[in-house]
Design a protein around this motif. Sequence first.
Motif, PDB file in Angstrom:
ATOM      1  N   THR A  70       0.592  -1.135   0.046  1.00 13.97           N
ATOM      2  CA  THR A  70      -0.226   0.174  -0.077  1.00 13.97           C
ATOM      3  C   THR A  70       1.253   1.261   0.360  1.00 13.97           C
ATOM      4  O   THR A  70       1.775   1.386   0.642  1.00 13.97           O
ATOM      5  CB  THR A  70      -0.604  -0.143   1.005  1.00 13.97           C
ATOM      6  N   PRO A  71       0.747   1.860  -1.045  1.00 19.24           N
ATOM      7  CA  PRO A  71       1.288   3.449  -0.960  1.00 19.24           C
ATOM      8  C   PRO A  71       1.660   4.171  -0.084  1.00 19.24           C
ATOM      9  O   PRO A  71       0.197   4.370   0.469  1.00 19.24           O
ATOM     10  CB  PRO A  71       1.347   4.502  -2.224  1.00 19.24           C
ATOM     11  N   THR A  72       2.404   4.726   1.072  1.00 25.00           N
ATOM     12  CA  THR A  72       2.298   5.700   1.625  1.00 25.00           C
ATOM     13  C   THR A  72       2.246   7.087   0.569  1.00 25.00           C
ATOM     14  O   THR A  72       3.182   7.163   0.254  1.00 25.00           O
ATOM     15  CB  THR A  72       3.095   5.379   2.877  1.00 25.00           C
ATOM     16  N   ILE A  73       0.721   7.646   1.526  1.00 21.52           N
ATOM     17  CA  ILE A  73       1.277   8.978   0.791  1.00 21.52           C
ATOM     18  C   ILE A  73       1.658  10.019   2.392  1.00 21.52           C
ATOM     19  O   ILE A  73       1.470   9.770   2.852  1.00 21.52           O
ATOM     20  CB  ILE A  73      -0.010   9.850   0.677  1.00 21.52           C
ATOM     21  N   THR A  74       2.923  11.053   1.466  1.00 17.58           N
ATOM     22  CA  THR A  74       3.301  11.594   2.991  1.00 17.58           C
ATOM     23  C   THR A  74       3.586  12.928   2.001  1.00 17.58           C
ATOM     24  O   THR A  74       3.846  13.519   1.019  1.00 17.58           O
ATOM     25  CB  THR A  74       5.126  11.426   3.096  1.00 17.58           C
ATOM     26  N   SER A  75       3.338  14.473   2.483  1.00 21.99           N
ATOM     27  CA  SER A  75       3.135  15.701   2.101  1.00 21.99           C
ATOM     28  C   SER A  75       4.538  16.184   2.703  1.00 21.99           C
ATOM     29  O   SER A  75       5.661  15.776   3.004  1.00 21.99           O
ATOM     30  CB  SER A  75       2.216  15.974   3.031  1.00 21.99           C
TER      31      SER A  75
END
Length: 108
Positions: A70-75
């Motif tokens: 699952t891709p981890t979205i980081t800002s």
Amino acid sequence: MKGITIKSNNFNGKSVEITFNPFSGGSIDLGTQTIPYDYLSTNYEGNYSIYIPEFDKTCPLTVGNPPTPTPTITSTPTPTPTLITDYLIAQNGDVLQTQDGDNIEWLI
């Protein structure tokens, strides 16, 4: 109990060495087995390495589908540009303003 049967059209009856790397992690040495071989386990999905010493051949086997990460979205913060301003005061008191890097030339 669930499991798999490892069999071959070419190597049935042969002794093989089997290593199992489950998708859940780790490595399991299943030891020397004779083909066909029944591996009974609830955790049988993963990658198998089947080595046939008589032919010095390794056959890979994948059972099931590896889990999709699952891709981890980081800002990533966007830097706010900073306006650097130099101020010059003219002899008459007026303020001359320029952005950093511009040249102001004047004659006295």
